[in-house]
Design a protein around this motif. Structure first.
Motif, short mmCIF file in Angstrom:
data_model
loop_
_atom_site.label_atom_id
_atom_site.label_comp_id
_atom_site.label_asym_id
_atom_site.label_seq_id
_atom_site.Cartn_x
_atom_site.Cartn_y
_atom_site.Cartn_z
N PRO A 1 -39.31 45.80 -33.12
CA PRO A 1 -40.72 46.18 -33.25
C PRO A 1 -41.21 46.99 -32.05
O PRO A 1 -41.54 46.45 -31.00
CB PRO A 1 -41.45 44.84 -33.36
CG PRO A 1 -40.56 43.87 -32.68
CD PRO A 1 -39.16 44.34 -32.90
N THR A 2 -41.22 48.28 -32.19
CA THR A 2 -41.69 49.17 -31.13
C THR A 2 -42.71 50.13 -31.71
O THR A 2 -42.84 50.28 -32.93
CB THR A 2 -40.53 49.97 -30.52
OG1 THR A 2 -39.85 50.68 -31.56
CG2 THR A 2 -39.54 49.04 -29.82
N TYR A 3 -43.43 50.79 -30.84
CA TYR A 3 -44.41 51.77 -31.28
C TYR A 3 -44.63 52.78 -30.17
O TYR A 3 -44.26 52.56 -29.02
CB TYR A 3 -45.74 51.09 -31.64
CG TYR A 3 -46.52 50.61 -30.45
CD1 TYR A 3 -47.54 51.37 -29.90
CD2 TYR A 3 -46.22 49.39 -29.86
CE1 TYR A 3 -48.24 50.92 -28.79
CE2 TYR A 3 -46.91 48.94 -28.76
CZ TYR A 3 -47.94 49.71 -28.23
OH TYR A 3 -48.62 49.27 -27.15
N THR B 1 -46.28 43.34 -30.69
CA THR B 1 -44.93 43.44 -31.25
C THR B 1 -44.43 42.08 -31.74
O THR B 1 -43.70 42.00 -32.74
CB THR B 1 -43.96 44.03 -30.22
OG1 THR B 1 -44.03 43.25 -29.01
CG2 THR B 1 -44.33 45.47 -29.90
N ILE C 1 -47.09 49.43 -36.03
CA ILE C 1 -45.93 48.78 -35.43
C ILE C 1 -45.02 48.31 -36.57
O ILE C 1 -45.44 47.51 -37.41
CB ILE C 1 -46.33 47.59 -34.55
CG1 ILE C 1 -47.37 48.03 -33.51
CG2 ILE C 1 -45.11 47.01 -33.86
CD1 ILE C 1 -47.91 46.90 -32.68
#
Length: 257
Positions: free
Chosen positions: A216-218, A178, A245
Motif C-alpha cells: 500500500p503506497t501512494y 496505508t 491508496i
C-alpha cells in the motif's frame, strides 16, 4: 559316480523379474493426502482527503547580457545579482513568517547558476552572441492547515516570486493511511473466502499463508494553482481532491474435511 549339474534358467529369470516389479511398486505407495486449500486474492482502494500541502516557488535574478567573449570578466555583475537574490529571499521568508508560517516549515534551497545564450541574427562578420547568467533559488513552504493556503499564496505573490510550481497535497500520518488500506484488502479477502465457502458448502479452517501482492503506497497529489471562477475579482478556490491508496493481498485457507 558322475555328478550332474542341474540348472533352472526359467525359474531364475522369473524370480528376478518378480523382484524388479516388486521394488517400484513398493516405492509408488501413496503418501498422506495434501490438505485441501482455498486461495483468494483481493485488492482495495482507499480514498483519503489530504490534510497538508507543500508550495514550491522560485526566485531568480539575471546579470545584464554581454558579448560572449566578455562573459568571463563579468564577475561583478554576478556578485550584484546574487546580492539582490539573497535580499529578496530574506524579504520573502519574513513575509511568510508574518503570514503565520513557522520558520521550520520554510526551506530555502541551494543556489543554482545557469548561463543563458541570447542568439542574434548574423548580419555581419562581427556579429556575436550575447550571454547572461541566471541565479535561482527554490523556496518550499509546508502548510499544515489547508484553510490558510490562499493567504500564504497571497504572501508569496506580494513578495514577487518569479515562479509558483503548484501545490503538492499530502498526508500528515502516512503509516496510518496505508495500514487502513491494507486492513481493507484483508477484510475483502476474508469476505470473498467466506462467500466461496458458503456457496461450495465447505468449512474454512485456519489461515495457512498470507502474502502482499501490492504494497500500500501512494504518491502525493500535485495540482497546478488556478482560479475556479472566471471573475478576476473573486477569490481563487483550490480543490485538494483525494489521494488514492491501493493495496493487494493473497490469502490461503485450509478446507476442513
Amino acid at each position: 559316480m558322475m555328478r550332474k549339474d542341474i540348472r533352472f534358467p526359467c525359474m531364475a529369470t522369473a524370480l528376478l523379474g518378480a523382484l524388479l516389479i516388486a521394488v517400484p511398486q513398493a516405492q509408488a505407495k501413496p503418501g498422506p493426502h495434501a490438505p485441501h486449500e482455498l486461495h483468494v486474492q483481493a485488492q482495495s482502494s482507499l480514498d483519503v482527503a489530504p490534510n497538508m500541502a507543500r508550495l514550491n516557488a522560485r526566485l531568480w535574478e539575471r546579470t545584464p547580457a554581454v558579448a560572449r567573449s566578455k562573459a568571463d570578466n563579468d564577475t561583478q555583475a554576478l556578485v550584484e545579482a546574487r546580492q539582490r537574490l539573497e535580499s529578496r529571499t530574506g524579504k520573502l521568508i519574513r513575509a511568510l513568517e508574518e503570514a503565520g508560517v513557522k520558520s521550520d516549515d520554510i526551506k530555502a534551497g541551494s543556489l543554482s547558476v545557469h548561463p543563458e545564450i541570447i542568439a542574434h541574427s548574423r548580419e555581419g562578420d562581427n556579429a556575436e552572441d550575447q550571454v547572461r547568467t541566471q541565479i535561482a533559488r527554490p523556496i518550499s513552504v509546508t502548510i499544515h492547515d489547508l484553510e490558510r493556503l490562499p493567504s500564504i499564496l497571497d504572501a508569496l505573490t506580494a513578495a514577487g516570486v518569479d515562479a509558483l510550481d503548484g501545490v503538492e497535497y499530502d498526508l500528515k500520518d502516512r503509516d496510518a493511511a496505508t495500514d487502513k488500506a491494507l486492513s481493507k484488502a484483508l477484510e475483502r479477502a476474508k469476505q470473498k473466502a467466506q462467500l466461496m465457502a458458503k456457496t461450495l458448502e465447505v468449512q474454512l479452517g485456519d489461515v495457512i499463508r498470507i502474502e502482499e501482492t501490492q504494497s500500500p503506497t501512494y504518491a502525493p497529489r500535485s495540482m497546478m494553482m488556478r482560479a475556479e471562477s472566471a471573475d478576476a475579482k473573486s477569490a481563487p478556490e483550490y480543490r485538494a481532491g483525494e489521494i488514492s491508496i491501493d493495496a493487494g493481498v493473497s490469502v490461503t485457507w485450509e478446507i476442513e474435511d
